[in-house]
Write an enzyme that holds these catalytic residues in place. Structure first.
Site, mmCIF file in Angstrom:
data_model
loop_
_atom_site.group_PDB
_atom_site.id
_atom_site.type_symbol
_atom_site.label_atom_id
_atom_site.label_comp_id
_atom_site.label_asym_id
_atom_site.label_seq_id
_atom_site.Cartn_x
_atom_site.Cartn_y
_atom_site.Cartn_z
ATOM 1 N N ARG A 104 0.847 -1.192 0.000
ATOM 2 C CA ARG A 104 0.000 0.000 0.000
ATOM 3 C C ARG A 104 0.887 1.249 0.000
ATOM 4 N NH1 ARG A 104 -4.884 0.506 3.649
ATOM 5 N NH2 ARG A 104 -3.428 0.539 5.405
ATOM 6 N N LYS B 214 3.109 -10.827 10.275
ATOM 7 C CA LYS B 214 2.490 -10.685 8.944
ATOM 8 C C LYS B 214 2.890 -11.842 8.032
ATOM 9 C CE LYS B 214 2.016 -7.151 5.358
ATOM 10 N NZ LYS B 214 1.675 -5.743 5.200
ATOM 11 N N ARG C 271 -2.116 -0.452 14.399
ATOM 12 C CA ARG C 271 -0.952 -1.011 15.092
ATOM 13 C C ARG C 271 -1.342 -1.447 16.497
ATOM 14 N NH1 ARG C 271 0.567 -1.106 10.786
ATOM 15 N NH2 ARG C 271 2.273 -0.074 9.738
#
Ligand code: ATP
Ligand code: BTN
Length: 324
Positions: free
Chosen positions: A122, A187, A322
């Site tokens: 992104r 991730k 976050r």
């Protein structure tokens, strides 16, 4: 058909294929098989190493990969897929390719690669895309309802990725709003939805996913904790071809459902997979930070945050979530 921008790299790909068994192959044997000199092989191997493949050369034995490589096979994948699948082993970005060529394609078609020279996340962030160790997967989708309906798409696709991987036996996968797959708070995959334009009421979208499978990169090259699918599966790892086949099936199913029933039909499943449900989080918007407790998503796909003022909803692609 590939245009000039997408070079075929025939010799390098053949060398990789020979080496993919994990055995030693001498420069002489490789050169003989491919009809080129040992010096030419050596030059090609240097180029291959620049794609992020770990190749050792041992005097008297030849070249060997650090470990065997499970390569993608277009024919195997196509035989089990209901949509056209294009494998371009070396590419700038699978998303970019479909954005440039969707006019010639049908909705649902897929492009996969072994290596991306300009994989992106992104807001122009770099997506690490070494050869052969991950999946770089993009699908072109014509959204009949238009761009206004695309807001929850990365959330629905997150559910599709979990569905696909669970069908192969994966467990404990989680999602992070709005576009990440997580495993053990790290991730594992990222989703990038890009729009190429609108014709009439239809939006032409490219949905891309980078999924880490067995990536080895230096500790500093990715500035956040990340995981590999090989950690999720331990021993019984499916092949990368099997993973692609499962992904195509699940994405098609979820996108058809998304068109027919909208985001609301995914909310319950998404919330059950939310990595940050009932956990302290912060939302980053430019210079602004908003703290609260994560409360999942609403029917439109907005993130719900419990703050001192009550439950607040946030939407928009400029927000990053976050752990607080
Ligand atoms: P956001 O919450 O805004 O999505 P993000 O940090 O996840 O934030 P993205 O743009 O979604 O940002 O993803 C790009 C980021 O992902 C990179 O800046 C890098 O930190 C990380 N990254 C890059 N390549 C990989 C990879 N192969 N696996 C895991 N993470 C990666
Ligand atoms: C993110 O987390 O920001 C999304 C990362 C998306 C990476 C994939 S890899 C396949 C496709 N091609 C790209 O250049 N990006 C997406």
């Amino acid at each position: 058909m590939q245009d000039n921008k997408y070079k075929q790299h025939t010799v390098k790909l053949q060398i990789i294929k020979f080496l993919s068994d994990g055995e030693f192959h001498s420069g002489e044997d490789l050169g003989e098989s491919l009809g080129i000199s040992r010096a030419a092989i050596s030059k090609h191997v240097k180029g291959i190493q620049e794609w992020g493949i770990d190749i050792a050369r041992v005097q008297g034995k030849g070249y060997q990969l650090a470990r065997p490589m499970d390569l993608l096979d277009q024919k195997v994948i196509q035989a089990s897929a209901t949509v056209p699948v294009e494998l371009i082993p070396v590419i700038d970005s699978t998303n970019q390719y479909l954005l440039e060529t969707f006019h010639q394609r049908e909705s649902g078609c897929v492009c996969i690669a072994e290596y991306q020279s300009q994989g992106r996340g992104r807001r122009g962030r770099k997506w690490q895309s070494p050869y052969g160790s991950n999946l770089y997967f993009s699908m072109y989708w014509k959204l009949e309802a238009g761009v206004a309906a695309a807001m929850g798409l990365s959330l629905a696709i997150g559910v599709a990725i979990v569905d696909a991987l669970e069908s192969l036996g994966a467990r404990d996968l989680k999602l992070k709003w709005p576009n990440d797959l997580y495993y053990q708070d790290k991730k594992l995959a990222g989703i990038l939805v890009e729009m190429s334009g609108q014709t009439g009421g239809e939006a032409h979208l490219v949905i891309g996913m980078g999924l880490n499978i067995d990536m080895r990169v230096g500790d500093n090259s990715i500035d956040q904790p990340w995981a590999n699918l090989s950690q999720v599966f331990d021993a019984e790892m499916p092949t990368r071809n099997q993973i692609v086949i499962a992904l195509i099936q699940a994405w098609k199913q979820v996108l058809d459902q998304y068109e027919e029933q909208g985001m609301a039909s995914f909310v319950e499943r998404w919330n059950a997979l939310d990595n940050f449900k009932d956990k302290p989080i912060k939302l980053l918007m430019g210079n602004k930070e908003i703290y609260g407790i994560g409360k999942g998503i609403n029917a439109q796909g907005g993130i719900l945050l419990q703050t001192d003022q009550g439950i607040e909803t946030y939407v928009g692609g400029e927000i990053s979530l976050r752990k607080a």
